[in-house]
Design an enzyme around this catalytic site. Structure first.
Site, PDB file in Angstrom:
ATOM      1  N   GLU A   1       0.854  -1.405   0.048  1.00 24.25           N
ATOM      2  CA  GLU A   1      -0.180  -0.044  -0.159  1.00 24.25           C
ATOM      3  C   GLU A   1       0.763   1.417  -0.203  1.00 24.25           C
ATOM      4  O   GLU A   1       0.549   2.241  -0.258  1.00 24.25           O
ATOM      5  CB  GLU A   1      -0.978  -0.055   1.118  1.00 24.25           C
ATOM      6  CG  GLU A   1      -2.081  -1.109   1.160  1.00 24.25           C
ATOM      7  CD  GLU A   1      -2.705  -1.188   2.347  1.00 24.25           C
ATOM      8  OE1 GLU A   1      -2.142  -1.039   3.705  1.00 24.25           O
ATOM      9  OE2 GLU A   1      -3.801  -1.909   2.247  1.00 24.25           O
TER      10      GLU A   1
ATOM     11  N   ASP B   1     -12.172  -7.110  -2.046  1.00 23.00           N
ATOM     12  CA  ASP B   1     -12.687  -8.418  -1.778  1.00 23.00           C
ATOM     13  C   ASP B   1     -14.201  -8.042  -1.510  1.00 23.00           C
ATOM     14  O   ASP B   1     -14.653  -6.825  -1.166  1.00 23.00           O
ATOM     15  CB  ASP B   1     -12.132  -9.346  -1.003  1.00 23.00           C
ATOM     16  CG  ASP B   1     -11.871  -8.622   0.368  1.00 23.00           C
ATOM     17  OD1 ASP B   1     -10.854  -8.267   0.771  1.00 23.00           O
ATOM     18  OD2 ASP B   1     -13.011  -8.914   1.254  1.00 23.00           O
TER      19      ASP B   1
END
Ligand code: ADE
Length: 232
Positions: free
Chosen positions: A13, A200
């Site tokens: 990230e 997800d």
């Protein structure tokens, strides 16, 4: 002079941001490495806080005390709790709640931290607007929406748990750091925003989807953060 603390939970990230910034120095504290420098000519401190709410809260306190940041941005991935938001889409925090704070046995609403004057930590209006203004430029055609983010020290991969979070908090996505970052920023009087791309659907297929989509989701977020930084 603004100095923006940018926090990601995982290397993935923050590595794109680190690669694009000009690093003037690095400092280690509490197992975290803080990279100080500029990104798009704006002073920043970029750091990977690690997974979960304790790491995240400690990271904000260090950014406040040691680096005197003026704003906090948290970027990363999340599981979708909103059928209208698909994998790859981005949620910008209208507000953030701890979904695993539960003192309801003593009469508190789920998520409420006792003795605190707010249930949900509101994202900074200017940062939210700038993030939403940046989305088309950063990720053309991608769906970016303001929404509610809920956080807990749990990876949500069970449809029943997902349904409970939706019913209880009317949340748009879930992750594991945002509420701690928001909470610590709130206590330090620092404006913050959490920007999360969906990796997800936080249901029974989440453990399969997450590894397949986390890279793409992290890239979407990094692009949005870099575009937003130019506008602060
Ligand atoms: N981060 C990304 N997906 C997540 C999920 N399903 N639960 C918690 N944190 C997440």
């Amino acid at each position: 002079m603004n100095k923006i603390g940018i926090i990601g939970a995982m290397e993935l990230e923050v590595d794109t941001l680190k690669a694009h910034m000009s690093v003037a120095g690095q400092t280690s504290r509490a197992g975290m490495v803080f990279y100080e420098g500029t990104l798009e000519q704006t002073p920043v401190v970029v750091v990977r806080c690690g997974i979960g709410k304790v790491n995240a809260a400690m990271c904000v306190q260090i950014l406040a005390d040691l680096f005197q940041v003026t704003h906090v941005i948290n970027t990363g991935v999340a599981g979708s709790l909103n059928d209208a938001l698909d994998i790859g889409d981005i949620v910008v925090s209208r507000d953030v709640i701890h979904h695993d704070m539960d003192v309801s046995a003593l009469g508190y609403a789920p998520g409420q931290v006792p003795q605190l004057d707010t249930l949900a930590f509101p994202g900074d209006e200017t940062l939210i607007r700038l993030a939403l203004d940046s989305c088309e430029e950063a990720n053309p055609g991608l769906h970016t929406a303001p929404g509610r983010i809920v956080s807990g020290d749990q990876f949500i991969s069970d449809k029943a748990v997902k349904e409970k979070l939706i019913a209880e908090f009317h949340a748009d996505c879930t992750e594991m750091e945002g509420a701690a970052i928001a909470h610590a920023a709130y206590l330090n009087g620092l404006p913050f925003v959490v920007i999360r791309a969906l990796s997800d659907k936080a249901d029974d297929s989440a453990s399969m989807e997450y590894p397949a989509f986390e890279r793409q989701a992290a890239d979407h977020c990094a692009r949005l953060v870099e575009t937003l930084i130019k506008k602060i």
